[in-house]
Motif scaffolding. Structure first.
Motif, PDB file in Angstrom:
ATOM      1  N   LEU A  19       0.834  -1.207   0.000  1.00 40.96           N
ATOM      2  CA  LEU A  19       0.000   0.000   0.000  1.00 40.96           C
ATOM      3  C   LEU A  19       0.868   1.256   0.000  1.00 40.96           C
ATOM      4  O   LEU A  19       0.558   2.231  -0.697  1.00 40.96           O
ATOM      5  N   VAL A  20       1.950   1.236   0.772  1.00 42.77           N
ATOM      6  CA  VAL A  20       2.893   2.365   0.779  1.00 42.77           C
ATOM      7  C   VAL A  20       3.446   2.588  -0.627  1.00 42.77           C
ATOM      8  O   VAL A  20       3.524   3.727  -1.117  1.00 42.77           O
ATOM      9  N   LEU A  21       3.811   1.494  -1.290  1.00 40.71           N
ATOM     10  CA  LEU A  21       4.351   1.583  -2.653  1.00 40.71           C
ATOM     11  C   LEU A  21       3.310   2.144  -3.620  1.00 40.71           C
ATOM     12  O   LEU A  21       3.614   3.002  -4.461  1.00 40.71           O
ATOM     13  N   ILE A  22       2.065   1.698  -3.486  1.00 37.00           N
ATOM     14  CA  ILE A  22       0.984   2.142  -4.378  1.00 37.00           C
ATOM     15  C   ILE A  22       0.665   3.620  -4.165  1.00 37.00           C
ATOM     16  O   ILE A  22       0.494   4.376  -5.133  1.00 37.00           O
ATOM     17  N   ILE A  23       0.607   4.048  -2.902  1.00 38.73           N
ATOM     18  CA  ILE A  23       0.299   5.456  -2.612  1.00 38.73           C
ATOM     19  C   ILE A  23       1.374   6.368  -3.217  1.00 38.73           C
ATOM     20  O   ILE A  23       1.080   7.420  -3.790  1.00 38.73           O
ATOM     21  N   GLY A  24       2.629   5.952  -3.095  1.00 38.13           N
ATOM     22  CA  GLY A  24       3.719   6.726  -3.685  1.00 38.13           C
ATOM     23  C   GLY A  24       3.579   6.834  -5.192  1.00 38.13           C
ATOM     24  O   GLY A  24       3.780   7.909  -5.780  1.00 38.13           O
ATOM     25  N   ALA A  25       3.208   5.725  -5.845  1.00 39.65           N
ATOM     26  CA  ALA A  25       3.038   5.722  -7.304  1.00 39.65           C
ATOM     27  C   ALA A  25       1.857   6.598  -7.729  1.00 39.65           C
ATOM     28  O   ALA A  25       1.930   7.311  -8.738  1.00 39.65           O
ATOM     29  N   ILE A  26       0.777   6.559  -6.961  1.00 45.94           N
ATOM     30  CA  ILE A  26      -0.393   7.390  -7.270  1.00 45.94           C
ATOM     31  C   ILE A  26      -0.031   8.870  -7.134  1.00 45.94           C
ATOM     32  O   ILE A  26      -0.397   9.706  -7.978  1.00 45.94           O
ATOM     33  N   ALA A  27       0.696   9.208  -6.071  1.00 44.13           N
ATOM     34  CA  ALA A  27       1.123  10.596  -5.865  1.00 44.13           C
ATOM     35  C   ALA A  27       1.983  11.074  -7.029  1.00 44.13           C
ATOM     36  O   ALA A  27       1.831  12.213  -7.505  1.00 44.13           O
ATOM     37  N   GLU A  28       2.861  10.200  -7.507  1.00 46.14           N
ATOM     38  CA  GLU A  28       3.708  10.550  -8.657  1.00 46.14           C
ATOM     39  C   GLU A  28       2.853  10.870  -9.883  1.00 46.14           C
ATOM     40  O   GLU A  28       3.084  11.873 -10.570  1.00 46.14           O
ATOM     41  N   SER A  29       1.848  10.040 -10.145  1.00 47.56           N
ATOM     42  CA  SER A  29       0.974  10.256 -11.305  1.00 47.56           C
ATOM     43  C   SER A  29       0.196  11.565 -11.189  1.00 47.56           C
ATOM     44  O   SER A  29       0.041  12.302 -12.175  1.00 47.56           O
ATOM     45  N   LEU A  30      -0.292  11.865  -9.983  1.00 52.00           N
ATOM     46  CA  LEU A  30      -1.064  13.093  -9.776  1.00 52.00           C
ATOM     47  C   LEU A  30      -0.197  14.337  -9.964  1.00 52.00           C
ATOM     48  O   LEU A  30      -0.623  15.324 -10.567  1.00 52.00           O
ATOM     49  N   VAL A  31       1.026  14.292  -9.446  1.00 56.29           N
ATOM     50  CA  VAL A  31       1.929  15.442  -9.564  1.00 56.29           C
ATOM     51  C   VAL A  31       2.330  15.667 -11.018  1.00 56.29           C
ATOM     52  O   VAL A  31       2.512  16.811 -11.449  1.00 56.29           O
ATOM     53  N   GLN A  32       2.461  14.591 -11.784  1.00 56.08           N
ATOM     54  CA  GLN A  32       2.816  14.726 -13.198  1.00 56.08           C
ATOM     55  C   GLN A  32       1.816  15.606 -13.953  1.00 56.08           C
ATOM     56  O   GLN A  32       2.185  16.337 -14.873  1.00 56.08           O
ATOM     57  N   GLU A  33       0.557  15.534 -13.556  1.00 60.88           N
ATOM     58  CA  GLU A  33      -0.482  16.314 -14.227  1.00 60.88           C
ATOM     59  C   GLU A  33      -0.334  17.809 -13.975  1.00 60.88           C
ATOM     60  O   GLU A  33      -0.956  18.624 -14.667  1.00 60.88           O
ATOM     61  N   ARG A  49       7.423  11.111  -5.230  1.00 58.66           N
ATOM     62  CA  ARG A  49       7.162   9.704  -4.897  1.00 58.66           C
ATOM     63  C   ARG A  49       8.162   9.180  -3.877  1.00 58.66           C
ATOM     64  O   ARG A  49       7.776   8.498  -2.911  1.00 58.66           O
ATOM     65  N   ILE A  50       9.430   9.493  -4.079  1.00 56.53           N
ATOM     66  CA  ILE A  50      10.455   9.034  -3.147  1.00 56.53           C
ATOM     67  C   ILE A  50      10.194   9.580  -1.746  1.00 56.53           C
ATOM     68  O   ILE A  50      10.246   8.844  -0.752  1.00 56.53           O
ATOM     69  N   ALA A  51       9.900  10.876  -1.670  1.00 56.25           N
ATOM     70  CA  ALA A  51       9.671  11.511  -0.366  1.00 56.25           C
ATOM     71  C   ALA A  51       8.467  10.908   0.334  1.00 56.25           C
ATOM     72  O   ALA A  51       8.528  10.579   1.534  1.00 56.25           O
ATOM     73  N   ILE A  52       7.364  10.751  -0.388  1.00 54.48           N
ATOM     74  CA  ILE A  52       6.141  10.199   0.221  1.00 54.48           C
ATOM     75  C   ILE A  52       6.359   8.753   0.651  1.00 54.48           C
ATOM     76  O   ILE A  52       5.919   8.334   1.733  1.00 54.48           O
ATOM     77  N   THR A  53       7.051   7.975  -0.173  1.00 55.09           N
ATOM     78  CA  THR A  53       7.315   6.578   0.161  1.00 55.09           C
ATOM     79  C   THR A  53       8.171   6.475   1.417  1.00 55.09           C
ATOM     80  O   THR A  53       7.911   5.644   2.303  1.00 55.09           O
ATOM     81  N   ILE A  54       9.196   7.308   1.525  1.00 52.53           N
ATOM     82  CA  ILE A  54      10.071   7.290   2.699  1.00 52.53           C
ATOM     83  C   ILE A  54       9.293   7.677   3.956  1.00 52.53           C
ATOM     84  O   ILE A  54       9.389   7.017   5.003  1.00 52.53           O
ATOM     85  N   VAL A  55       8.507   8.748   3.859  1.00 51.58           N
ATOM     86  CA  VAL A  55       7.738   9.215   5.021  1.00 51.58           C
ATOM     87  C   VAL A  55       6.745   8.149   5.478  1.00 51.58           C
ATOM     88  O   VAL A  55       6.644   7.835   6.673  1.00 51.58           O
ATOM     89  N   LEU A  56       5.995   7.580   4.523  1.00 47.42           N
ATOM     90  CA  LEU A  56       5.005   6.561   4.878  1.00 47.42           C
ATOM     91  C   LEU A  56       5.670   5.296   5.429  1.00 47.42           C
ATOM     92  O   LEU A  56       5.200   4.703   6.404  1.00 47.42           O
ATOM     93  N   ALA A  57       6.762   4.879   4.788  1.00 44.44           N
ATOM     94  CA  ALA A  57       7.463   3.674   5.246  1.00 44.44           C
ATOM     95  C   ALA A  57       8.004   3.870   6.660  1.00 44.44           C
ATOM     96  O   ALA A  57       7.909   2.972   7.513  1.00 44.44           O
ATOM     97  N   TYR A  58       8.558   5.037   6.922  1.00 45.18           N
ATOM     98  CA  TYR A  58       9.090   5.312   8.258  1.00 45.18           C
ATOM     99  C   TYR A  58       7.962   5.377   9.289  1.00 45.18           C
ATOM    100  O   TYR A  58       8.086   4.835  10.395  1.00 45.18           O
ATOM    101  N   PHE A  59       6.846   6.018   8.911  1.00 44.67           N
ATOM    102  CA  PHE A  59       5.711   6.123   9.838  1.00 44.67           C
ATOM    103  C   PHE A  59       5.167   4.738  10.183  1.00 44.67           C
ATOM    104  O   PHE A  59       4.981   4.408  11.364  1.00 44.67           O
ATOM    105  N   VAL A  60       4.908   3.935   9.162  1.00 44.16           N
ATOM    106  CA  VAL A  60       4.366   2.592   9.392  1.00 44.16           C
ATOM    107  C   VAL A  60       5.343   1.747  10.196  1.00 44.16           C
ATOM    108  O   VAL A  60       4.964   1.033  11.133  1.00 44.16           O
ATOM    109  N   SER A  61       6.616   1.831   9.842  1.00 45.79           N
ATOM    110  CA  SER A  61       7.625   0.999  10.504  1.00 45.79           C
ATOM    111  C   SER A  61       7.832   1.397  11.953  1.00 45.79           C
ATOM    112  O   SER A  61       7.949   0.547  12.835  1.00 45.79           O
ATOM    113  N   SER A  62       7.904   2.695  12.217  1.00 45.32           N
ATOM    114  CA  SER A  62       8.179   3.152  13.586  1.00 45.32           C
ATOM    115  C   SER A  62       6.958   3.040  14.495  1.00 45.32           C
ATOM    116  O   SER A  62       7.078   2.643  15.657  1.00 45.32           O
TER     117      SER A  62
END
Length: 286
Positions: A19-33, A49-62
């Motif tokens: 889900l973290v990976l998917i949210i990052g990919a969706i954010a990338e697509s939206l920003v491209q527009e 995408r990188i920033a959102i993925t890192i933030v979400l991954a760190y939040f979920v993990s911690s």
């Protein structure tokens, strides 16, 4: 009952990680527009995408998995020069094999598009996928499984999952294509896992992943008619002078071909040897 509970938690971790990976990919697509310039449409969304993925991954993990940034592999550490050299040597060797051993006569397929192809390769396929996929698969999933299920299971299961996730890239496939993809995907995932084990960090594996993607599937170079399960749209194309699926990789492309698989396994064995030698040295110090 305890085993069922642990397995259930690991399935939950896998789902959260994807889900973290998917949210990052969706954010990338939206920003491209939001951008019309062809370079900005590649660079800015990749960093988002990188920033959102890192933030979400760190939040979920911690917060949920109780994993520190260091355990996740996010803490910066000194890069091992041997790992960097191996990362560069692998894709260059595969390119050289198809260009000079088979050989296939390379040609410029998209004149005038070198720079946009290079930027796409570095950002969209390279550092973007390298960091995000390594953080999710070799950070969140692998490290949690290593803690709860042991090292062997943590290497094997995420590797099979990583391979299976790439099936969706293929427009069509048969049994041979599927077997090659699973074998290749599992081998390269195990290789990236050993990068993570050797360094206690996601960054050497992310670098290796990024260099591979940039040189092999990124759009500057492309080997054969199919790249990463899609039609080859590269700046320079190296045709494969064979219809043998062991050399073409079937409908996934050269990443699932025998030369690449051999390369993954050799690199994995080399890094595995380095990990073993390092463990022996640590044991002798104790």
């Amino acid at each position: 009952m305890q085993t069922v509970k642990v397995i259930g938690k690991n399935i939950g971790v896998i789902m959260l990680s994807i889900l973290v990976l998917i949210i990052g990919a969706i954010a990338e697509s939206l920003v491209q527009e939001c951008f019309s310039g062809q370079y900005l449409r590649l660079v800015i969304p990749a960093f988002v995408r990188i920033a959102i993925t890192i933030v979400l991954a760190y939040f979920v993990s911690s917060k949920l998995l109780k994993m520190s940034a260091e355990e996740l592999g996010l803490k910066l550490k000194k890069m091992d020069i041997k790992l960097l050299l191996i990362s560069i040597a692998l894709p260059l060797t595969v390119l050289a094999f198809y260009a000079y051993v088979l050989p296939g006569k390379a040609y410029i397929a998209k004149p005038g598009s070198f720079w946009i192809s290079l930027i796409r390769g570095i950002f969209s396929f390279g550092i973007n996928a390298g960091i995000c996929e390594e953080l999710v698969f070799r950070g969140m999933i692998f490290r949690y499984m290593q803690r709860t299920l042991g090292l062997k299971v943590a290497v094997i299961l995420p590797s099979l999952l990583f391979a299976s996730a790439h099936i969706m890239n293929m427009e069509s496939f048969n049994l041979t294509d599927l077997v090659l993809l699973i074998l290749a995907g599992s081998s390269v995932a195990a290789m990236f896992t050993l990068f993570a084990l050797k360094s206690d960090s996601i960054y050497p594996g992310a670098f290796a992943h990024a260099v591979w993607n940039t040189l092999i599937i990124g759009g500057v170079f492309g080997i054969g008619d199919t790249v990463n399960g899609m039609a080859n749209d590269s700046y320079i194309i190296i045709p494969i002078q064979s219809t043998n699926k062991l050399l073409t990789g079937g409908n996934f492309g050269v990443e699932a071909a025998l030369p690449a698989i051999i390369g993954y396994i050799i690199v994995a064995l080399i890094i595995g040897f380095l990990v073993k030698e390092e463990s022996k040295k640590c044991a002798h110090r104790i």
